[in-house]
Structures are given as structure tokens and as C-alpha cells.
Design a protein around this motif. Structure first.
Motif, short mmCIF file in Angstrom:
data_model
loop_
_atom_site.label_atom_id
_atom_site.label_comp_id
_atom_site.label_asym_id
_atom_site.label_seq_id
_atom_site.Cartn_x
_atom_site.Cartn_y
_atom_site.Cartn_z
N LYS A 21 0.88 -1.17 0.00
CA LYS A 21 0.00 0.00 0.00
C LYS A 21 0.91 1.22 0.00
O LYS A 21 1.41 1.65 1.04
N ALA A 22 1.17 1.76 -1.19
CA ALA A 22 2.18 2.82 -1.32
C ALA A 22 1.66 4.18 -0.88
O ALA A 22 2.40 4.97 -0.32
N ILE A 23 0.39 4.45 -1.17
CA ILE A 23 -0.24 5.72 -0.75
C ILE A 23 -1.57 5.37 -0.09
O ILE A 23 -2.36 4.59 -0.62
N LYS A 24 -1.80 6.02 1.08
CA LYS A 24 -3.03 5.68 1.81
C LYS A 24 -3.87 6.93 2.04
O LYS A 24 -3.42 7.87 2.72
N ASP A 25 -5.02 6.96 1.46
CA ASP A 25 -6.01 8.03 1.69
C ASP A 25 -5.41 9.44 1.70
O ASP A 25 -5.70 10.23 2.60
N ALA A 26 -4.63 9.75 0.70
CA ALA A 26 -4.00 11.08 0.67
C ALA A 26 -4.98 12.13 0.16
O ALA A 26 -5.52 12.00 -0.94
N THR A 27 -5.21 13.13 0.96
CA THR A 27 -6.05 14.25 0.54
C THR A 27 -5.20 15.51 0.65
O THR A 27 -4.64 15.79 1.72
N LEU A 28 -5.06 16.21 -0.46
CA LEU A 28 -4.22 17.42 -0.43
C LEU A 28 -4.76 18.44 -1.42
O LEU A 28 -5.58 18.13 -2.28
N ASP A 29 -4.25 19.66 -1.25
CA ASP A 29 -4.74 20.76 -2.08
C ASP A 29 -3.56 21.66 -2.44
O ASP A 29 -3.01 22.33 -1.57
N ILE A 30 -3.14 21.63 -3.68
CA ILE A 30 -2.01 22.46 -4.12
C ILE A 30 -2.60 23.58 -4.99
O ILE A 30 -3.24 23.31 -6.01
N ARG A 31 -2.37 24.82 -4.55
CA ARG A 31 -2.97 25.94 -5.27
C ARG A 31 -2.08 26.37 -6.45
O ARG A 31 -0.91 26.05 -6.49
#
Lengths: 221, 398
Positions: A21-31
Motif C-alpha cells: 500500500k504505497a499511498i493511503k487516503d491522501a487528501t491534499l490541495d495544491i494551489r
């Protein structure tokens, strides 16, 4: 261009004993115009996250948004079109093609555009000169040093003037002088309000960040 | 609106890329070209020769009599009394019956066909469909003159107006060459020596008032099967050969020899498939990574397939072209050594016979297809599989 994710998950070898599981539930915001720095130990999932954000890989779960539009569910053709028109990617391993000269590698993304050889070359030469590669234009990439190859890879990512640039540890395998030159280049790009997403361990780059994301075991902290 | 060259710029760029790839991987490119060239050359020379033989045979049938009858005695061909011409002339639709005397002669260790005709009843040019390269045909009252095939002239070093001498146990016959054949049916006139009926009868020991066979010409070609059938019923001792049955015989003969071509086709295809398979598998890691990089840089699946298509097309086209050129050279200029023994099947009789070759659009198309299609499949399928896979996965090689 702004980029966001929602519960992004990437699982390799799903359903097998080697499942990762390389990425888990990633939530992000890049403006738009952000200089986003991604840090974390080796194997934490930085490269996977960059690949997902640059549409080089599909998430197992979750969604990716470019300008509020969900692009993670787009067809391969549409994702390719977005990469062609909006994205620049600097690979850690350079990923240059040895059969081509330096300028031809730089001009490679313009090969699938209606540009003549002369136009492609002049554009590539211009950007190579700005990166200090003016005397390496017709060299074979195999004859370049690691630092020079990294600059060729950067030039290739910038040649189409993309809206967002992803860079995977761009200063990791270069000498100090090249590293400084690359940092200066990113500062310039930041001034031009390009959106930058860079994974790095370099403190000098971290100082320039407008957004710092730390990742560990696939989770954004 | 974009100008035309501008519109095609992208394709031109891909062509340039494909060409560069061929030059970059020189060893691989040369290996593929050499393998394909050899396969196409061997197959091409066999096809051109086989087509040439078939064409010659079919052309000869075009000028053959409607029906030919021979006398069979104890299962062997015997001479046929002229009286049969009278009997057969009573059949409905029979326009003309022409007796022929022919056999084989040895001259300087080679076998030639000797044929005697009577020009007063056989208008040579019209009935036999022969034309001359030089000289003229003989007339009914001319003796000791001959018309010879071009190969006879070449192999015996005889020119127009030279003497040709043929000998048997009791006598030596001398003829002046007054004409040399130049027929489309070169295979069947090439070894022919045409002389007057009387002399040929003497030489071949054919009794007076008999012939080797009788050529029957009908008023209506549609009546050939019916007339032939009636002759068979009335004279079961005669062998009746129609033009159609000659075609069948040639078809089965060349069909049999075409077996060689089928085997060569099979070998060629296997070779090309092996080359294609090798191309697909050996280049996999390298080529897949390249496809992944191109995809990451914004190349679409169709862009990648176009590049690979152009690359393969150039390889296949160059190989097929060289192969076809060498096949023609091998057949025409070298006389198809080795393969002619299989294809002609009568090398003991015609050791120096010039091989007839025929190059049709269909055979050329087949050869180009044989070189290009398996290679395309072997290249495009892996490229397509890589192109539709996530670039990240392809670049990692996982």
C-alpha cells in the motif's frame, strides 16, 4: 494550475502476497503558483504520489482534480493530452533516450506537435543555453555527466512551458554547483508563478516552499 | 488554417524518429534485414519460376489443337495410320485434321524435339501459333531446311543460314536453318527443330501413311468435350487429349511442383515469424521503457503505434525490396541454380534451358506482405500493450 486529491490510495500487486500500500487516503490541495515540497524517508511513497499527481499512474482508489475537474477517471487518451499540454515531469533517473543527442532529448516532447526540426532545435537550444548546456547541444547523452543529464531532463520538462512541473528529487544525484543552479532555476519558475511539486531532501529547496507536505509509509502527515 | 506541410509535420517528425531508431540499433536492424532478405529471396525466386512455368504451359495450351489423338498399342504410344484422319473427319464439327510426326534426337549430349509437318496442310504460323524472331517458315516444296528454337541455336552455336546436321545409324541429314522461333511459348519452341514431314519420317522411322499423332480442329470449341467423348467411345484404342485435359495435366504437374513453393512459403513464414518474435521479445525491456517515456512526455498511443509502424514498414519494405531484387537476379542472371532442378523436373533433358520467370503484381504483393505483416504484428502488439499500460508501470518494467 491547481491540483487536489481526495482519499488517494495506491496499492501495488493488489491481492498478491507482495501487496504494497504505497499511498493511503491522501487528501491534499495544491494551489496555483504553489511551490509544494514533498519530503519523507526513502520508500515513503513520494515518487508514487508524484506519479499519481502527474497522471503517470492510476490510483487504486480516490480522485485527482486539476482545476476542480476530476481527471483521475479520464481515459488514457485524455490523460495523455493533459500531460502533453499542461504537465512537465523531471524524473529522478532522468529517463533520457540514448539514441538521441542532447538537444533532441530536450526537444522530444515537441516531436508530437506540429513543429519543424528547425523550430524544435531553436527552442531546445534556447532553453539549454539558459541551463548552462550551450556547449553540449549536439552531444550524445551518454557522454554527459550526471549533473548535465539532470539538467537535460529539466530542460526537457520545461521545453513545452507546462503549467505544472513535477520533479522527483532533482538535486539528489548532482554535484553542489549543479544543485545550486537547479535550485535557482526553481526559484525562477516560482517567480513565474508556475505550480511546482518537488520531492526532495534538500534544505535549500525546502526554504523556498509555499507548501510542505511530509509523507511517511504512504500517509501524508 | 494550417498549411499542408504544417499539417503533416507531426508525421514527418515520427518518420524521422523511426529512421533514427533504425540507424541507432544497427546490429538489430542489419540482422532483421539480412534474415528477411534471404527468406524473401528464396521464396521469391521459387514463386517467379513457378509462375513462369505455369504461364508458359498455359500459353502453350492456348495454341494447342482442340483435340489430339494418339494410337495406343499395349499401353504404349504407337504410330497412327492416316486412315484414322478419314474416319475422324466424319465426326460432326471437325473442321480439319493435321498429322504430325515428332520425336526426340540427341545432339551433342543434349535432347531436342524434332517435329515434321507438311506446310501444305498445316499453315505453321496460323495453326501452331508460332512466330519467328528471324528468317521465315518453309513451304510445302522445300526440303533440307529447318526452323529451330532459339535455345537450339544458342546451345549448338547455329545461326540463320547455318547448317544443322543430325545423324542416325544409316544416314546423316543436313538442314539449312531458314528461321528461328520467337514465340511467347518459349518453353515449348525453345528446343524445337521443325523440318518437313517426309524427312522427319525417315529419320524417326515412322512408316509411310502414318503419323505420331493427329491434331483435330473443330468448328465450334464448345463441342470439344462431346466430340472427344464420341471418339473415345468409337475408338477405345485411341488416346484422346483435349485442350482442357492438357490444362488439367499442367495444373497437376505444376501443382505438384508448387508443393515446393508451399514448403518454401511455410519456411519463409516461419523465418519471418521467428524474426518478428525475436524483435518483439528481445527489444521488450528497452522498447517498453522507451514507450513509457514517450507516453509520459505526452505521446498518445496512436503516436507510438505510428512510430513503430513506420519503423517496421521501413524494415520490411527494404528487406522485401532487396529480396525481390536478388530473387530476380538469381533467376534471370544466374539461371536459378539448385532451385531449377526442383522446379523444372526435367533437368536431364534440358540441362541449359533458360528458366522462364514471371513476376506478377499478386506475387510481389504476397512477398511484401510476407515480409511486412508478421513483423508488424510482432512489433505493434507489444508496443500497443506498452502504450496502453500506465507509463509509470512501463518505465519501472514491472
Amino acid at each position: 494550475m491547481k491540483v487536489a486529491t481526495q482519499n488517494l490510495t495506491k496499492v501495488y500487486f493488489k491481492g498478491t502476497p507482495n501487496e504494497v500500500k504505497a499511498i493511503k487516503d491522501a487528501t491534499l490541495d495544491i494551489r496555483e503558483g504553489d511551490f509544494c515540497i514533498l519530503t519523507g524517508p526513502s520508500g515513503s511513497g513520494k515518487t508514487t504520489l508524484l506519479s499519481l499527481l502527474a497522471l503517470l499512474s492510476r490510483p487504486t482508489k480516490g480522485r485527482i482534480f486539476y482545476e476542480d475537474e476530476e481527471v483521475s477517471s479520464y481515459s488514457d487518451a485524455w490523460q495523455t493530452k493533459i500531460r502533453k499540454e499542461k504537465v512537465g515531469f523531471i524524473f529522478q533517473q532522468y529517463n533520457l533516450l540514448p539514441q538521441f543527442s542532447t538537444w533532441e532529448n530536450v526537444a522530444l516532447p515537441n516531436l508530437c506537435r506540429q513543429m519543424s526540426k528547425t523550430e524544435r532545435r531553436s527552442q531546445a537550444v534556447r532553453i539549454m543555453q539558459s541551463l548552462g548546456l550551450g556547449d553540449r547541444i549536439d552531444f550524445k547523452v551518454a557522454h554527459l555527466s550526471g549533473g548535465e543529464q539532470q539538467r537535460v531532463a529539466i530542460a526537457r520538462a520545461l521545453v513545452t512551458d507546462p503549467e505544472i512541473i513535477f520533479a522527483d528529487e532533482p538535486t539528489a544525484s548532482v554535484d553542489e554547483d549543479t544543485g545550486s543552479a537547479i535550485i535557482d532555476l526553481f526559484k525562477d519558475l516560482k517567480k513565474k508563478e508556475k505550480t511546482l511539486v518537488v520531492s526532495t531532501h534538500d534544505n535549500s529547496l525546502m526554504k523556498e516552499a509555499t507548501l510542505h507536505l511530509r509523507i511517511q509509509n504512504g500517509t501524508i502527515l | 488554417m494550417k498549411s499542408a506541410p504544417r499539417r503533416f509535420q507531426e508525421h514527418s517528425n515520427f518518420f524521422e524518429y523511426a529512421l533514427r531508431s533504425l540507424f541507432t540499433y544497427k546490429t538489430r536492424t542489419v540482422a532483421i534485414i539480412v534474415s528477411l532478405t534471404i527468406a524473401i529471396m528464396v521464396l521469391g525466386s521459387a514463386i517467379f519460376l513457378s509462375d513462369g512455368l505455369l504461364r508458359e504451359a498455359l500459353l502453350s495450351v492456348e495454341t494447342a489443337p482442340d483435340i489430339t489423338v494418339q494410337n495406343m498399342e499395349a499401353g504404349r504410344v504407337a504410330t497412327l495410320p492416316y486412315i484414322y484422319a478419314e474416319y475422324l473427319g466424319r465426326f460432326l464439327d471437325v473442321k480439319r485434321i493435321v498429322p504430325r510426326v515428332w520425336g526426340y534426337i540427341y545432339l551433342q549430349d543434349r535432347i531436342y524435339t524434332l517435329m515434321g509437318i507438311d506446310p501444305s496442310i498445316t499453315p505453321i504460323a496460323e495453326e501452331l501459333g508460332f512466330t519467328l524472331e528471324s528468317g521465315r517458315f518453309f513451304s510445302a516444296d522445300e526440303k533440307n531446311v529447318a526452323v529451330i528454337g532459339s535455345h537450339v541455336g544458342d546451345s549448338l552455336n547455329i545461326k540463320l543460314n547455318d547448317q544443322v546436321r543430325i545423324a542416325e545409324v544409316h544416314a546423316v541429314y543436313s538442314f539449312t536453318v531458314i528461321g528461328i522461333f520467337d514465340s511467347d511459348v518459349s518453353l515449348f519452341t525453345s528446343d524445337l527443330i521443325l523440318i518437313d514431314m517426309e524427312t522427319s519420317r525417315d529419320f524417326l522411322d515412322v512408316p509411310p501413311e502414318t503419323a505420331t499423332d493427329l491434331c483435330i480442329y473443330l468448328d465450334d470449341e464448345n463441342r470439344i468435350p462431346g466430340t472427344a467423348s464420341m471418339i473415345t467411345q468409337v475408338y477405345p484404342d485411341l488416346r484422346v487429349i483435349t485442350r482442357e485435359s492438357m490444362k488439367d495435366a499442367y495444373a497437376s504437374t505444376y501443382g505438384l511442383r508448387s508443393g515446393y513453393v508451399s514448403v518454401l512459403w511455410f519456411i519463409c513464414l516461419i523465418s519471418v515469424i521467428l524474426v518478428a518474435w525475436n524483435q518483439a521479445s528481445s527489444a521488450s525491456v528497452e522498447a517498453q521503457r522507451e514507450v513509457g517515456i514517450l507516453k509520459a512526455l505526452g505521446f498518445s498511443t496512436s503516436n507510438i503505434l505510428e512510430i513503430r509502424f513506420l519503423e517496421t514498414l521501413m524494415l520490411g519494405f527494404i528487406s522485401a525490396s532487396i529480396g525481390v531484387f536478388l530473387a530476380i537476379f538469381y533467376d534471370l542472371y544466374l539461371g536459378a541454380p539448385i532451385i531449377r532442378n526442383f522446379m523444372l523436373g526435367w533437368t536431364a533433358i534440358y540441362p541449359d534451358f533458360p528458366v522462364p520467370i514471371y513476376i506478377s503484381f499478386g506475387s510481389l504483393l504476397s512477398l511484401y506482405a510476407a515480409a511486412i505483416i508478421p513483423l508488424l504484428v510482432g512489433t505493434l502488439i507489444p508496443a500497443w500493450k506498452s502504450a496502453i499500460t500506465e507509463p509509470d508501470v512501463v518505465m519501472r518494467g514491472s
